[in-house]
Enzyme design. Structure first.
Site, PDB file in Angstrom:
ATOM      1  N   CYS A  69      21.316 -13.348 -74.313  1.00  0.00           N
ATOM      2  CA  CYS A  69      19.879 -13.638 -74.293  1.00  0.00           C
ATOM      3  C   CYS A  69      19.177 -12.596 -75.150  1.00  0.00           C
ATOM      4  O   CYS A  69      19.486 -11.402 -75.038  1.00  0.00           O
ATOM      5  CB  CYS A  69      19.362 -13.574 -72.853  1.00  0.00           C
ATOM      6  SG  CYS A  69      17.587 -13.819 -72.722  1.00  0.00           S
TER       7      CYS A  69
ATOM      8  N   HIS B  29      19.228 -22.778 -69.898  1.00  0.00           N
ATOM      9  CA  HIS B  29      18.938 -21.343 -70.072  1.00  0.00           C
ATOM     10  C   HIS B  29      17.451 -21.154 -70.409  1.00  0.00           C
ATOM     11  O   HIS B  29      16.781 -20.287 -69.829  1.00  0.00           O
ATOM     12  CB  HIS B  29      19.843 -20.787 -71.182  1.00  0.00           C
ATOM     13  CG  HIS B  29      19.610 -19.344 -71.531  1.00  0.00           C
ATOM     14  ND1 HIS B  29      20.573 -18.367 -71.363  1.00  0.00           N
ATOM     15  CD2 HIS B  29      18.523 -18.709 -72.056  1.00  0.00           C
ATOM     16  CE1 HIS B  29      20.076 -17.200 -71.769  1.00  0.00           C
ATOM     17  NE2 HIS B  29      18.836 -17.377 -72.196  1.00  0.00           N
ATOM     18  N   GLU B  30      16.941 -21.968 -71.343  1.00  0.00           N
ATOM     19  CA  GLU B  30      15.530 -21.816 -71.758  1.00  0.00           C
ATOM     20  C   GLU B  30      14.585 -22.244 -70.642  1.00  0.00           C
ATOM     21  O   GLU B  30      13.555 -21.608 -70.412  1.00  0.00           O
ATOM     22  CB  GLU B  30      15.257 -22.599 -73.039  1.00  0.00           C
ATOM     23  CG  GLU B  30      16.095 -22.155 -74.244  1.00  0.00           C
ATOM     24  CD  GLU B  30      16.172 -20.656 -74.433  1.00  0.00           C
ATOM     25  OE1 GLU B  30      15.155 -19.967 -74.214  1.00  0.00           O
ATOM     26  OE2 GLU B  30      17.256 -20.150 -74.784  1.00  0.00           O
TER      27      GLU B  30
ATOM     28  N   HIS C  26      13.981 -19.566 -68.153  1.00  0.00           N
ATOM     29  CA  HIS C  26      12.985 -18.560 -68.553  1.00  0.00           C
ATOM     30  C   HIS C  26      11.586 -18.961 -68.093  1.00  0.00           C
ATOM     31  O   HIS C  26      10.748 -18.097 -67.822  1.00  0.00           O
ATOM     32  CB  HIS C  26      12.966 -18.396 -70.074  1.00  0.00           C
ATOM     33  CG  HIS C  26      14.017 -17.470 -70.612  1.00  0.00           C
ATOM     34  ND1 HIS C  26      14.110 -16.149 -70.238  1.00  0.00           N
ATOM     35  CD2 HIS C  26      15.017 -17.674 -71.508  1.00  0.00           C
ATOM     36  CE1 HIS C  26      15.120 -15.572 -70.890  1.00  0.00           C
ATOM     37  NE2 HIS C  26      15.698 -16.480 -71.662  1.00  0.00           N
TER      38      HIS C  26
HETATM   39  C1  4LI Z   1      25.014 -16.376 -85.883  1.00  0.00           C
HETATM   40  C2  4LI Z   1      24.399 -17.328 -86.679  1.00  0.00           C
HETATM   41  C3  4LI Z   1      30.724 -15.805 -77.999  1.00  0.00           C
HETATM   42  C4  4LI Z   1      30.003 -14.889 -77.229  1.00  0.00           C
HETATM   43  C5  4LI Z   1      30.395 -17.138 -78.027  1.00  0.00           C
HETATM   44  C6  4LI Z   1      25.154 -16.548 -84.520  1.00  0.00           C
HETATM   45  C7  4LI Z   1      23.931 -18.482 -86.107  1.00  0.00           C
HETATM   46  C8  4LI Z   1      28.895 -15.336 -76.484  1.00  0.00           C
HETATM   47  C9  4LI Z   1      29.287 -17.605 -77.296  1.00  0.00           C
HETATM   48  C10 4LI Z   1      24.683 -17.708 -83.911  1.00  0.00           C
HETATM   49  C11 4LI Z   1      28.539 -16.688 -76.515  1.00  0.00           C
HETATM   50  C12 4LI Z   1      24.085 -18.678 -84.732  1.00  0.00           C
HETATM   51  C13 4LI Z   1      25.005 -17.783 -78.312  1.00  0.00           C
HETATM   52  C14 4LI Z   1      24.011 -18.046 -76.252  1.00  0.00           C
HETATM   53  C15 4LI Z   1      26.215 -17.423 -76.383  1.00  0.00           C
HETATM   54  C16 4LI Z   1      28.125 -14.368 -75.680  1.00  0.00           C
HETATM   55  C17 4LI Z   1      21.007 -17.831 -77.076  1.00  0.00           C
HETATM   56  C18 4LI Z   1      25.971 -17.304 -81.859  1.00  0.00           C
HETATM   57  C19 4LI Z   1      23.572 -17.738 -81.743  1.00  0.00           C
HETATM   58  C20 4LI Z   1      26.169 -17.820 -80.485  1.00  0.00           C
HETATM   59  C21 4LI Z   1      23.710 -18.262 -80.365  1.00  0.00           C
HETATM   60  C22 4LI Z   1      20.761 -19.413 -75.114  1.00  0.00           C
HETATM   61  C23 4LI Z   1      23.038 -18.779 -74.130  1.00  0.00           C
HETATM   62  C24 4LI Z   1      21.686 -18.861 -76.169  1.00  0.00           C
HETATM   63  C25 4LI Z   1      28.936 -19.064 -77.359  1.00  0.00           C
HETATM   64  C26 4LI Z   1      28.169 -12.745 -73.872  1.00  0.00           C
HETATM   65  C27 4LI Z   1      20.615 -15.527 -77.681  1.00  0.00           C
HETATM   66  N1  4LI Z   1      23.906 -18.074 -77.597  1.00  0.00           N
HETATM   67  N2  4LI Z   1      26.161 -17.433 -77.723  1.00  0.00           N
HETATM   68  N3  4LI Z   1      25.158 -17.702 -75.625  1.00  0.00           N
HETATM   69  N4  4LI Z   1      24.803 -17.914 -82.499  1.00  0.00           N
HETATM   70  N5  4LI Z   1      24.936 -17.824 -79.695  1.00  0.00           N
HETATM   71  N6  4LI Z   1      22.921 -18.406 -75.526  1.00  0.00           N
HETATM   72  N7  4LI Z   1      27.415 -17.124 -75.785  1.00  0.00           N
HETATM   73  N8  4LI Z   1      28.778 -13.750 -74.695  1.00  0.00           N
HETATM   74  N9  4LI Z   1      21.207 -16.542 -76.845  1.00  0.00           N
HETATM   75  O1  4LI Z   1      26.935 -14.225 -75.875  1.00  0.00           O
HETATM   76  O2  4LI Z   1      20.318 -18.228 -77.980  1.00  0.00           O
HETATM   77  S1  4LI Z   1      21.926 -20.175 -73.998  1.00  0.00           S
HETATM   78 CL1  4LI Z   1      23.489 -20.131 -84.045  1.00  0.00          CL
HETATM   79 NI    NI Z   2      17.308 -16.076 -72.902  1.00  0.00          NI
END
Ligand code: 4LI
Ligand code: NI
Length: 186
Positions: free
Chosen positions: A113, A156-157, A160
């Site tokens: 997050c 998740h959103e 919030h």
């Molecule tokens: C770079 C360019 C590995 C670890 C895999 C990165 C473009 C985790 C996953 C991204 C994980 C993009 C994401 C979320 C997770 C981890 C969110 C990378 C951005 C993967 C988004 C809201 C939870 C959302 C899948 C602790 C900031 N996002 N990965 N979870 N990506 N991203 N969440 N999990 N382990 N968070 O975080 O936007 S729902 Cl798109």
């Molecule tokens: Ni969040």
């Protein structure tokens, strides 16, 4: 344009508040909030741009995360391959889950997050499939069925908007305990 300094962090009371309904037609201020939140996601997902501005990538950003206690969130879930259409791109207001699967789902790498600087490890069990109702930027009511990753992001959103953070759902005693009843999403 939002930078990391504009993102509210865990500990800020706004992240624990129940957000207020968004009124339509959107005020100019709320329209800008929507555009700016989506702009953050677009830029944060671009490798050169996110390095330049030091933005942490995200697929979702809720208004309380930029200090606005309103029931609005931007969501941009990219497709599998670079040139694919996004799985979802839009700003949602006043979203409600109207039904959900019995089946639960969780991202198999856990969740992150933008408001939580140190990743809290563990599975975050949620509904695997949901039907949501929300208003788009034109104030039109949209009903949408979602599953897997996009469904997780919406939940998740939407959390919030109720003052809930992802780690609230993690099993404290055994964060990575697998369950027969949860589908793990790659
Ligand atoms: C770079 C360019 C590995 C670890 C895999 C990165 C473009 C985790 C996953 C991204 C994980 C993009 C994401 C979320 C997770 C981890 C969110 C990378 C951005 C993967 C988004 C809201 C939870 C959302 C899948 C602790 C900031 N996002 N990965 N979870 N990506 N991203 N969440 N999990 N382990 N968070 O975080 O936007 S729902 Cl798109
Ligand atoms: Ni969040």
């Amino acid at each position: 344009m939002y930078l990391m300094k504009d993102i509210t962090r865990d500990g800020d009371p706004v992240l624990r508040q129940e957000a207020a309904d968004v009124q339509f037609p959107l005020s100019a201020e709320d329209r800008k909030l929507a555009d700016d939140m989506m702009e953050y996601l677009v830029i944060s997902q671009d490798e050169t741009e996110n390095e330049k501005y030091k933005l942490r990538p995200g697929v979702g950003l809720a208004a309380p995360q930029v200090g606005e206690s309103k029931r609005m969130a931007a969501i941009l879930v990219p497709g599998e391959f670079e040139d694919d259409e996004p799985l979802f791109k839009g700003v949602i207001s006043n979203p409600v889950i109207i039904s959900h699967s019995v089946q639960d789902g969780a991202l198999d790498m856990g969740e992150g997050c933008l408001s939580v600087d140190e990743d809290v490890a563990g599975f975050v069990p949620r509904h695997d499939r949901i039907t949501v109702r929300y208003q788009n930027l034109d104030g039109e009511t949209v009903k949408l069925r979602l599953k897997d990753y996009p469904a997780i992001v919406f939940q998740h959103e939407m959390d919030h908007l109720h003052g809930v953070l992802y780690y609230d759902h993690i099993n404290q005693a055994e964060p990575w305990a697998e369950s027969e009843d949860v589908k793990y999403i790659k």
